[in-house]
Design an enzyme around this catalytic site. Structure first.
Site, PDB file in Angstrom:
ATOM      1  N   TYR A 114      38.637  -1.456  -3.122  1.00 57.72           N
ATOM      2  CA  TYR A 114      38.709  -2.808  -3.853  1.00 57.72           C
ATOM      3  C   TYR A 114      37.304  -3.420  -3.344  1.00 57.72           C
ATOM      4  O   TYR A 114      37.069  -3.199  -2.282  1.00 57.72           O
ATOM      5  CB  TYR A 114      39.782  -3.838  -3.255  1.00 57.72           C
ATOM      6  CG  TYR A 114      39.953  -5.021  -3.892  1.00 57.72           C
ATOM      7  CD1 TYR A 114      40.159  -5.107  -5.344  1.00 57.72           C
ATOM      8  CD2 TYR A 114      40.204  -6.327  -3.186  1.00 57.72           C
ATOM      9  CE1 TYR A 114      40.308  -6.664  -6.135  1.00 57.72           C
ATOM     10  CE2 TYR A 114      40.085  -7.302  -3.485  1.00 57.72           C
ATOM     11  CZ  TYR A 114      40.151  -7.737  -5.026  1.00 57.72           C
ATOM     12  OH  TYR A 114      40.143  -8.808  -5.875  1.00 57.72           O
ATOM     13  N   ASN A 118      36.592  -6.340  -1.522  1.00 57.40           N
ATOM     14  CA  ASN A 118      36.249  -6.702  -0.319  1.00 57.40           C
ATOM     15  C   ASN A 118      36.505  -5.496   0.775  1.00 57.40           C
ATOM     16  O   ASN A 118      36.463  -5.802   1.939  1.00 57.40           O
ATOM     17  CB  ASN A 118      37.244  -7.957   0.248  1.00 57.40           C
ATOM     18  CG  ASN A 118      38.638  -7.551   0.094  1.00 57.40           C
ATOM     19  OD1 ASN A 118      39.090  -6.475  -0.154  1.00 57.40           O
ATOM     20  ND2 ASN A 118      39.467  -8.454   0.712  1.00 57.40           N
ATOM     21  N   LYS A 119      36.534  -4.259   0.547  1.00 55.89           N
ATOM     22  CA  LYS A 119      37.185  -3.296   1.535  1.00 55.89           C
ATOM     23  C   LYS A 119      35.644  -2.804   2.143  1.00 55.89           C
ATOM     24  O   LYS A 119      34.728  -3.169   1.727  1.00 55.89           O
ATOM     25  CB  LYS A 119      37.960  -2.257   0.800  1.00 55.89           C
ATOM     26  CG  LYS A 119      39.161  -2.538   0.335  1.00 55.89           C
ATOM     27  CD  LYS A 119      39.953  -3.098   1.408  1.00 55.89           C
ATOM     28  CE  LYS A 119      41.571  -3.434   1.152  1.00 55.89           C
ATOM     29  NZ  LYS A 119      41.887  -4.586   0.253  1.00 55.89           N
ATOM     30  N   THR A 120      35.767  -1.541   2.994  1.00 50.77           N
ATOM     31  CA  THR A 120      34.771  -1.299   3.950  1.00 50.77           C
ATOM     32  C   THR A 120      33.852  -0.484   2.942  1.00 50.77           C
ATOM     33  O   THR A 120      32.691  -0.521   3.395  1.00 50.77           O
ATOM     34  CB  THR A 120      35.123  -0.490   5.032  1.00 50.77           C
ATOM     35  OG1 THR A 120      36.332   0.591   4.563  1.00 50.77           O
ATOM     36  CG2 THR A 120      36.115  -1.326   6.097  1.00 50.77           C
ATOM     37  N   ILE A 121      34.282   0.166   1.810  1.00 51.99           N
ATOM     38  CA  ILE A 121      33.357   0.672   0.862  1.00 51.99           C
ATOM     39  C   ILE A 121      34.153   0.251  -0.483  1.00 51.99           C
ATOM     40  O   ILE A 121      35.476  -0.024  -0.536  1.00 51.99           O
ATOM     41  CB  ILE A 121      32.998   2.173   0.927  1.00 51.99           C
ATOM     42  CG1 ILE A 121      34.210   3.047   0.612  1.00 51.99           C
ATOM     43  CG2 ILE A 121      32.483   2.451   2.091  1.00 51.99           C
ATOM     44  CD1 ILE A 121      34.104   4.543   0.301  1.00 51.99           C
TER      45      ILE A 121
END
Length: 384
Positions: free
Chosen positions: A183, A185-188
């Site tokens: 998603y 805002n995730k880390t990738i």
């Protein structure tokens, strides 16, 4: 509110991702195709451990596919934490099973393994731990409980790339299924998207079939074949959960940067740790010794001595142009879960107490030291 607003989260998207998306658009193959296949192969190689990777259009889709492949259905119970986003639990209801919510360990903010074992009944079929904020749950203990009672385990690793647990990458542990989120805002990120990983060939096969309408063959192969190959069979009432090549094109390049992104996030976390020292703030738990925390979130708690309430504290930060959030409003407080399962705050004292005092500060790989100091200065003003 100041016009110079510092957001809670921002993706880091480079020219490589932009060029890859343009290339996918120009190729004429924009749905699931060669880029999705490449992303799956790259992801399996990234994790190692002999896993198979199945790209999906969201982590929620991956969790649903995983639990379905484990055979969960009406009458079954699945144990998970109340301190999570609703997706972790709603996929249990999709299959007609019942979630059984347990509390978290206040030292890790992850699922309480002792509470898990106490919640097991003859109806229990599976456990879904959540790696909260990017710190791994105690998987060694949890997997031991699962083995003892003959239960399946699916990890909600939406926050946990590239987290490690016991020196091994999350996604390569001895659980049945692990699901990651990409998603925004995730880390990738792939904008929207996720990845289901498993070592079990039967789970992988079932997930691939159910990912696209229960079709018994790969649609990509069908539409790229050089000979007539229009025939297919529907072998199950499947879903529409495939990832597009547009999204996968981003993911291929984001994945190459995953370790660098983690290092940047860890640097931001270290800056916060240093700058918040001495304030009446409980800083987030770090990874166990020798392990990697992905630092998807930087979650603080206000100490009891702080006069200002959490909600007012958040409002004061926003008034100074600082975006923040709360992870999570526990499921025992959400009307559907509360009313359906007769849940009360007293049943989850750790989660309830954490919720009342907690907020998530801005955390993303593009943050600078001056951004961090600006957040901390705003916090000092808000505390006063």
């Amino acid at each position: 509110m100041t016009s110079d607003f510092l957001p809670f989260a921002l993706p880091e998207i480079g020219e490589e991702e932009i060029a890859a998306v343009v290339q996918a658009l120009r190729s004429g193959w924009v749905t699931t195709g060669p880029k999705a296949k490449q992303f799956e192969a790259d992801f399996a190689d990234f994790l190692g451990g002999g896993v198979q990777a199945i790209a999906v259009n969201s982590a929620t889709a991956g969790l649903h596919l995983g639990l379905e492949a484990l055979g969960v259905g009406p009458g079954d119970e699945v144990i998970t934490t109340t301190h999570t986003f609703t997706a972790t639990a709603e996929i249990i209801r999709y299959l007609g099973a019942d979630p059984v919510f347990v509390d978290v360990d206040p030292s890790t903010l992850c699922i309480d393994v002792t509470a898990v074992e106490a919640a097991i009944t003859p109806r229990t079929k599976a456990i879904i731990p959540v790696h909260f904020a990017g710190r791994a749950a105690d998987m060694q203990a949890l997997l031991a409980v699962a083995r003892k009672h003959g239960l399946r385990v699916m990890e909600d690793a939406a926050h946990a790339l590239p987290t490690t647990c016991g020196g091994k990458m999350v996604g390569t542990l001895d659980s049945d299924v692990t699901v990651f989120s990409f998603y925004a805002n995730k880390t990738i990120t792939t904008g929207e998207g996720g990845m289901l990983v498993t070592r079990d060939p039967e789970i992988a096969k079932r997930s691939r079939v159910m990912r696209l309408h229960g079709i018994n063959r790969d649609a990509f192969d069908r539409f790229t074949a050089k000979t007539p190959s229009w025939y297919y069979e529907i072998v199950a009432p499947g879903f529409k959960y495939n990832m597009t090549d547009i999204a996968a094109s981003m993911g291929i390049h984001q994945l190459k940067k995953a370790h660098a992104f983690q290092q940047k996030r860890a640097r931001v976390a270290a800056l916060y740790d240093e700058a918040l020292a001495g304030l009446p703030i409980i800083r987030p738990p770090h990874a166990a010794a020798g392990d990697v925390h992905s630092w998807h979130l930087y979650v603080i708690q206000l100490e009891d001595s702080v006069a200002v309430k959490r909600d007012q504290f958040v409002e004061r930060l926003f008034a100074q142009g600082i975006g923040c959030s709360v992870h999570y409003i526990p499921l025992h407080l959400q009307p559907y879960w509360r009313d359906t399962y007769n849940l009360t705050p007293e049943m989850f004292p750790a989660s309830q107490r954490i919720y009342e005092r907690t907020l998530s500060l801005p955390m993303y790989s593009r943050m600078t030291e001056s951004d961090v100091l600006r957040v901390v200065d705003a916090m000092k003003a808000a505390l006063n």
